[in-house]
Design a protein around this motif. Structure first.
Motif, PDB file in Angstrom:
ATOM      1  N   ILE A   1       0.843  -1.202   0.000  1.00  0.00           N
ATOM      2  CA  ILE A   1       0.000   0.000   0.000  1.00  0.00           C
ATOM      3  C   ILE A   1       0.877   1.251   0.000  1.00  0.00           C
ATOM      4  O   ILE A   1       1.893   1.314   0.702  1.00  0.00           O
ATOM      5  N   GLU A   2       0.475   2.245  -0.783  1.00  0.00           N
ATOM      6  CA  GLU A   2       1.225   3.495  -0.828  1.00  0.00           C
ATOM      7  C   GLU A   2       1.114   4.233   0.502  1.00  0.00           C
ATOM      8  O   GLU A   2       0.069   4.221   1.164  1.00  0.00           O
ATOM      9  N   GLU A   3       2.188   4.927   0.855  1.00  0.00           N
ATOM     10  CA  GLU A   3       2.248   5.575   2.160  1.00  0.00           C
ATOM     11  C   GLU A   3       1.257   6.734   2.285  1.00  0.00           C
ATOM     12  O   GLU A   3       0.823   7.056   3.388  1.00  0.00           O
ATOM     13  N   ASN A   4       0.897   7.367   1.155  1.00  0.00           N
ATOM     14  CA  ASN A   4      -0.039   8.495   1.260  1.00  0.00           C
ATOM     15  C   ASN A   4      -1.420   8.043   1.736  1.00  0.00           C
ATOM     16  O   ASN A   4      -2.191   8.836   2.276  1.00  0.00           O
ATOM     17  N   VAL A   5      -1.741   6.751   1.550  1.00  0.00           N
ATOM     18  CA  VAL A   5      -3.003   6.204   2.072  1.00  0.00           C
ATOM     19  C   VAL A   5      -3.006   6.281   3.597  1.00  0.00           C
ATOM     20  O   VAL A   5      -3.989   6.716   4.212  1.00  0.00           O
ATOM     21  N   PHE A   6      -1.900   5.869   4.209  1.00  0.00           N
ATOM     22  CA  PHE A   6      -1.806   5.905   5.664  1.00  0.00           C
ATOM     23  C   PHE A   6      -1.813   7.349   6.172  1.00  0.00           C
ATOM     24  O   PHE A   6      -2.380   7.635   7.236  1.00  0.00           O
ATOM     25  N   LEU A   7      -1.206   8.238   5.402  1.00  0.00           N
ATOM     26  CA  LEU A   7      -1.203   9.652   5.790  1.00  0.00           C
ATOM     27  C   LEU A   7      -2.622  10.217   5.766  1.00  0.00           C
ATOM     28  O   LEU A   7      -3.027  10.969   6.675  1.00  0.00           O
ATOM     29  N   ASP A   8      -3.412   9.819   4.758  1.00  0.00           N
ATOM     30  CA  ASP A   8      -4.811  10.256   4.680  1.00  0.00           C
ATOM     31  C   ASP A   8      -5.610   9.732   5.870  1.00  0.00           C
ATOM     32  O   ASP A   8      -6.448  10.457   6.437  1.00  0.00           O
ATOM     33  N   VAL A   9      -5.369   8.481   6.246  1.00  0.00           N
ATOM     34  CA  VAL A   9      -6.080   7.883   7.387  1.00  0.00           C
ATOM     35  C   VAL A   9      -5.752   8.646   8.668  1.00  0.00           C
ATOM     36  O   VAL A   9      -6.646   8.976   9.465  1.00  0.00           O
ATOM     37  N   ILE A  10      -4.472   8.957   8.871  1.00  0.00           N
ATOM     38  CA  ILE A  10      -4.071   9.705  10.061  1.00  0.00           C
ATOM     39  C   ILE A  10      -4.708  11.092  10.078  1.00  0.00           C
ATOM     40  O   ILE A  10      -5.162  11.580  11.124  1.00  0.00           O
TER      41      ILE A  10
ATOM     42  N   ILE B   1      -6.946  -6.749   4.786  1.00  0.00           N
ATOM     43  CA  ILE B   1      -6.907  -6.036   6.067  1.00  0.00           C
ATOM     44  C   ILE B   1      -5.578  -6.270   6.804  1.00  0.00           C
ATOM     45  O   ILE B   1      -4.989  -5.313   7.322  1.00  0.00           O
ATOM     46  N   PRO B   2      -5.066  -7.533   6.872  1.00  0.00           N
ATOM     47  CA  PRO B   2      -3.772  -7.721   7.554  1.00  0.00           C
ATOM     48  C   PRO B   2      -2.641  -6.895   6.920  1.00  0.00           C
ATOM     49  O   PRO B   2      -1.777  -6.377   7.628  1.00  0.00           O
ATOM     50  N   ASP B   3      -2.641  -6.795   5.573  1.00  0.00           N
ATOM     51  CA  ASP B   3      -1.618  -5.981   4.896  1.00  0.00           C
ATOM     52  C   ASP B   3      -1.767  -4.513   5.279  1.00  0.00           C
ATOM     53  O   ASP B   3      -0.766  -3.807   5.473  1.00  0.00           O
ATOM     54  N   PHE B   4      -3.017  -4.059   5.388  1.00  0.00           N
ATOM     55  CA  PHE B   4      -3.254  -2.664   5.775  1.00  0.00           C
ATOM     56  C   PHE B   4      -2.745  -2.421   7.202  1.00  0.00           C
ATOM     57  O   PHE B   4      -2.063  -1.424   7.470  1.00  0.00           O
ATOM     58  N   ILE B   5      -3.061  -3.341   8.122  1.00  0.00           N
ATOM     59  CA  ILE B   5      -2.673  -3.156   9.530  1.00  0.00           C
ATOM     60  C   ILE B   5      -1.149  -3.160   9.673  1.00  0.00           C
ATOM     61  O   ILE B   5      -0.572  -2.289  10.346  1.00  0.00           O
ATOM     62  N   SER B   6      -0.469  -4.135   9.028  1.00  0.00           N
ATOM     63  CA  SER B   6       0.988  -4.206   9.152  1.00  0.00           C
ATOM     64  C   SER B   6       1.649  -2.994   8.500  1.00  0.00           C
ATOM     65  O   SER B   6       2.611  -2.429   9.036  1.00  0.00           O
ATOM     66  N   GLY B   7       1.114  -2.560   7.350  1.00  0.00           N
ATOM     67  CA  GLY B   7       1.656  -1.381   6.679  1.00  0.00           C
ATOM     68  C   GLY B   7       1.428  -0.118   7.494  1.00  0.00           C
ATOM     69  O   GLY B   7       2.319   0.750   7.572  1.00  0.00           O
ATOM     70  N   PHE B   8       0.266  -0.026   8.120  1.00  0.00           N
ATOM     71  CA  PHE B   8      -0.040   1.150   8.950  1.00  0.00           C
ATOM     72  C   PHE B   8       0.883   1.202  10.173  1.00  0.00           C
ATOM     73  O   PHE B   8       1.390   2.252  10.528  1.00  0.00           O
ATOM     74  N   ASN B   9       1.102   0.038  10.798  1.00  0.00           N
ATOM     75  CA  ASN B   9       2.012  -0.023  11.952  1.00  0.00           C
ATOM     76  C   ASN B   9       3.415   0.393  11.559  1.00  0.00           C
ATOM     77  O   ASN B   9       4.096   1.127  12.288  1.00  0.00           O
ATOM     78  N   GLU B  10       3.868  -0.088  10.393  1.00  0.00           N
ATOM     79  CA  GLU B  10       5.209   0.267   9.933  1.00  0.00           C
ATOM     80  C   GLU B  10       5.323   1.765   9.634  1.00  0.00           C
ATOM     81  O   GLU B  10       6.322   2.403   9.964  1.00  0.00           O
TER      82      GLU B  10
END
Length: 290
Positions: A244-253, A278-287
């Motif tokens: 998953i691209e990092e800007n996705v996690f930035l949008d979530v935050i 979902i597991p990929d999203f959670i691990s990527g978000f944690n990282e």
């Protein structure tokens, strides 16, 4: 000739080629140089970090006719036989398939016989934690007082399942997860040898996805090479591996910070509907947070 996967083609054949485990390879080489080879070793650590590979290299250097700088020559008949898995003096056992007391009793009888060639008969027991309690008990006496020509090398991903009585009779080496930098450097070296072009960021993503396992990283690299046309670019790596691209996690935050929970739920729901796990999203978000 059938294709040979990268993890087998590039399996290290010398101690100095084992990635990320210098604390172990140096100790073993020093022990060989000082003639302080133990009769029992336990290699413990996560999957794909070099336990079985190191066991085979140790077996080779102990059997090698012309060792070089405490490394196997990989040219003599003994080295070639061990590499091919046809050596009579080096036996590999799978703890999951040979876990019963009858198999261990057979092993106890076999260790009485001297080696056919060389100084040692070596038994490599992979996934040793899969042995039954009775099989471990049958192995105890042999481990405590083995014949002088016998070396046991046991490997496990779950050292806590190995009885304390076995641990106390062996030298335990803890293999650690391999750093992303070491994995990246190894992948680049392989790609350069294979004459495959790549983007460095894409290689770093593969190393990150492998989670400390060099074997996993090589399997992932095989997948990406099979999919890519010419160059291993970042987008190709993301598509194949579901990164998953990092800007996705930035949008979530940002949505969390704004306390815009309806928009957050809609955003994540759309993301999951697009096919991301979902597991990929959670691990990527944690990282990303880390």
């Amino acid at each position: 000739m059938s294709y040979q996967v990268l993890s087998r083609k590039w399996r290290p054949q010398r101690f100095d080629k084992v990635v990320g485990q210098v604390h172990i390879t140096r100790t073993l080489q020093n022990a060989i140089g000082m003639d302080r080879v133990a009769h029992g070793y336990l290699f413990a650590g996560p999957r794909g970090v070099g336990k079985t590979t190191t066991a085979r290299i140790l077996a080779k250097v102990l059997s090698c006719e012309n060792p070089q700088d405490r490394n196997p020559c990989n040219k003599c008949a003994n080295c070639r036989d061990i590499t091919k898995g046809s050596s009579l003096d080096v036996q590999e056992l799978d703890g999951a398939s040979n876990r019963g007391i009858d198999e261990i009793r057979g092993l106890r009888e076999a260790v009485k016989y001297p080696p056919n060639i060389g100084d040692y008969r070596i038994y490599i027991i992979d996934e040793v934690h899969m042995l039954t309690r009775e099989a471990f008990n049958a192995l105890l006496k042999t481990l405590e007082e083995p014949p002088p020509h016998i070396v046991f090398i046991m490997a496990t991903t779950d050292a806590y399942k190995v009885p304390a009585t076995i641990l106390s009779r062996t030298q335990k080496f803890d293999f650690k997860p391999i750093s992303m930098n070491d994995i990246s450097m190894c992948l680049k070296e392989i790609l350069n040898s294979e004459k495959i072009t790549y983007e460095e960021e894409g290689i770093y993503l593969i190393a990150q996805k492998a989670d400390g396992s060099l074997r996993d990283s090589l399997s992932l690299l095989d997948q990406v090479i099979a999919y890519a046309d010419k160059t291993l670019d970042v987008e190709t790596v993301r598509d194949v591996l579901g990164i998953i691209e990092e800007n996705v996690f930035l949008d979530v935050i940002s949505l969390i910070n704004e306390q815009n929970y309806p928009a957050l739920i809609t955003y994540i729901n759309k993301f999951i509907n697009d096919g991301f796990a979902i597991p990929d999203f959670i691990s990527g978000f944690n990282e990303f947070i880390r």
